[in-house]
Design an enzyme around this catalytic site. Sequence first.
Site, PDB file in Angstrom:
ATOM      1  N   ASP A 272      24.582  21.870   4.664  1.00  0.00           N
ATOM      2  CA  ASP A 272      23.421  22.016   5.542  1.00  0.00           C
ATOM      3  C   ASP A 272      23.214  23.506   5.840  1.00  0.00           C
ATOM      4  O   ASP A 272      23.866  24.071   6.709  1.00  0.00           O
ATOM      5  CB  ASP A 272      23.699  21.220   6.832  1.00  0.00           C
ATOM      6  CG  ASP A 272      22.517  21.199   7.781  1.00  0.00           C
ATOM      7  OD1 ASP A 272      21.658  22.101   7.700  1.00  0.00           O
ATOM      8  OD2 ASP A 272      22.466  20.288   8.624  1.00  0.00           O
TER       9      ASP A 272
ATOM     10  N   LYS B 162      19.948  39.212   6.491  1.00  0.00           N
ATOM     11  CA  LYS B 162      19.253  38.413   5.467  1.00  0.00           C
ATOM     12  C   LYS B 162      19.944  38.608   4.118  1.00  0.00           C
ATOM     13  O   LYS B 162      20.124  37.658   3.344  1.00  0.00           O
ATOM     14  CB  LYS B 162      17.774  38.816   5.399  1.00  0.00           C
ATOM     15  CG  LYS B 162      16.907  37.877   4.563  1.00  0.00           C
ATOM     16  CD  LYS B 162      16.925  38.165   3.079  1.00  0.00           C
ATOM     17  CE  LYS B 162      16.023  37.228   2.293  1.00  0.00           C
ATOM     18  NZ  LYS B 162      16.099  37.469   0.840  1.00  0.00           N
TER      19      LYS B 162
ATOM     20  N   HIS C 239      15.704  45.349  -8.288  1.00  0.00           N
ATOM     21  CA  HIS C 239      15.052  44.104  -7.885  1.00  0.00           C
ATOM     22  C   HIS C 239      13.819  43.844  -8.744  1.00  0.00           C
ATOM     23  O   HIS C 239      13.631  42.759  -9.270  1.00  0.00           O
ATOM     24  CB  HIS C 239      14.645  44.242  -6.419  1.00  0.00           C
ATOM     25  CG  HIS C 239      14.321  42.948  -5.772  1.00  0.00           C
ATOM     26  ND1 HIS C 239      15.281  42.127  -5.245  1.00  0.00           N
ATOM     27  CD2 HIS C 239      13.153  42.335  -5.562  1.00  0.00           C
ATOM     28  CE1 HIS C 239      14.711  41.060  -4.736  1.00  0.00           C
ATOM     29  NE2 HIS C 239      13.411  41.166  -4.919  1.00  0.00           N
TER      30      HIS C 239
ATOM     31  N   GLU D  32      15.432  33.536  -5.663  1.00  0.00           N
ATOM     32  CA  GLU D  32      15.101  34.968  -5.648  1.00  0.00           C
ATOM     33  C   GLU D  32      15.796  35.709  -6.791  1.00  0.00           C
ATOM     34  O   GLU D  32      17.030  35.657  -6.901  1.00  0.00           O
ATOM     35  CB  GLU D  32      15.528  35.568  -4.297  1.00  0.00           C
ATOM     36  CG  GLU D  32      15.057  36.995  -4.108  1.00  0.00           C
ATOM     37  CD  GLU D  32      15.460  37.567  -2.742  1.00  0.00           C
ATOM     38  OE1 GLU D  32      15.797  36.788  -1.823  1.00  0.00           O
ATOM     39  OE2 GLU D  32      15.443  38.798  -2.618  1.00  0.00           O
TER      40      GLU D  32
END
Length: 442
Positions: A282, A266, A380, A83
């Site tokens: 992991d 998030k 962004h 991202e």
Amino acid sequence: MARTSRFPGFYKVSVDERRALIADATGTDARDIARSLDGGGLDGETADKFVENVLGTYGLPYGVALNVRVNGHDYVVPMVVEEPSVVAAASNAAKMIREGGGFIAEMDPPLMAAQVQLTGVRNRPAAMQRVLEAREELLALADQAIVGLLERGGGSRAVEVRMLGTDDDAMLVVHVLVDCRDAMGANLVNGVAERVAPRLAELTGGRVGLRILSNLCDRRCVRVHCHVPASALATDAMDGSSVIDGIVNASRFAELDPYRAATHNKGIMNGVDAVTIATGNDWRAVEAGAHAFAARTGHYSPLATWRRSQHDVLVGRLELPMALGTVGGTLRVHPAARLSLQLLGVTSAQDLAAVAASVGLASNLAAVRALATDGIQRGHMALHARSVAVAAGATGDEVERVATAIVEARDITLDGARRALSALLAPRSDRSLPRFEGVDEP
Ligand code: NAD
């Protein structure tokens, strides 16, 4: 010599120059960086040993977060993420946090729980008592499954029993807590669960059900906090104190609303996952643990909160479980994961967890500050513009020029980028634009 993670202008220099700077600062041979990362950091033959039915490997960008100081130590932090803006945002926010002294982290011992489910137990309180009385015997039995770990100072530490369900679905669940030292611990703990299960069946008169670790490793938490002076938070349009108000408001929103808390978290996991992946750990386990922890009270909550302190200072606090390893699994076999641990220079899984959590808190600060000021889209989309330019067919220095053109035109779309690229290429007749079918608009 103490490490630094301050490299002003790092983003402006070439990839080779960045590698040289990081090699120098971390005492790594620049050729090792090239060897470990070129070709995506993993060759097909090694990948074929990791998982099944392999066809190849799948590359992701490998960047480094800068400015990160945790408990007085500087870290160059590898991040693997697709991202745009995640690495830049974490580095920028870490710089603001650095102005307040950096991150202060506190780590629990690396305890993971082996769960053994027992069904059909007649008198559960009496059975529970028998299990607790056999504690020493059970811990000794558990340790037989993890002899290598014992030699490294780890081992089983405690036995707990819980009663779940009623009547038809009544069950006892026994936890054996295992100190996994520098391993993530899933395989170790699963071995413990399987080793103690037959004895637990004898002690309780029940039937053994599941035997596996819990990913809600709430005994293995990291708590990070930071103090950010208002002056570090100010933007061209807003003074630092108003930014603090906006960030506290964003935090309160997440505390009151699970819909907002999910997005808030998030943003934290943008940083945590990127470090987790870069170090070969992991990330599904870390994600599962983080969200289960966020919902532990029955109300899904933000993992990080922000408050104003008495003075013009913003205080951020993050707590989450963090099952990371610096040994075990496949991480020592993955060349890029090995490189990440070397660049970080961490000496234990606990230190790695502190760094990953700190980058999570930095990522969160970057997001809530953007939301409280310009809105998330401005920064962004400006970074996203480069991906759009590539999707439109720009190569080399065309990418930056097309990206700049579509940002200035406030038209960060594939069509906009194709138009900008056409305009750029117009004087040249030797390039035709690629045809795109089925490419989504951003
Ligand atoms: P592992 O099986 O490789 O065990 C760690 C090994 O490292 C042990 O043999 C231990 O003795 C050794 N070791 C060397 N130095 C050590 C040190 N300083 N501290 C601790 N151990 C040391 O790996 P693991 O950590 O038990 O399991 C991790 C793997 O399990 C990951 O690949 C994970 O994806 C996978 N897994 C996860 C789940 C889950 O999360 N639900 C379930 C099953 C498997």
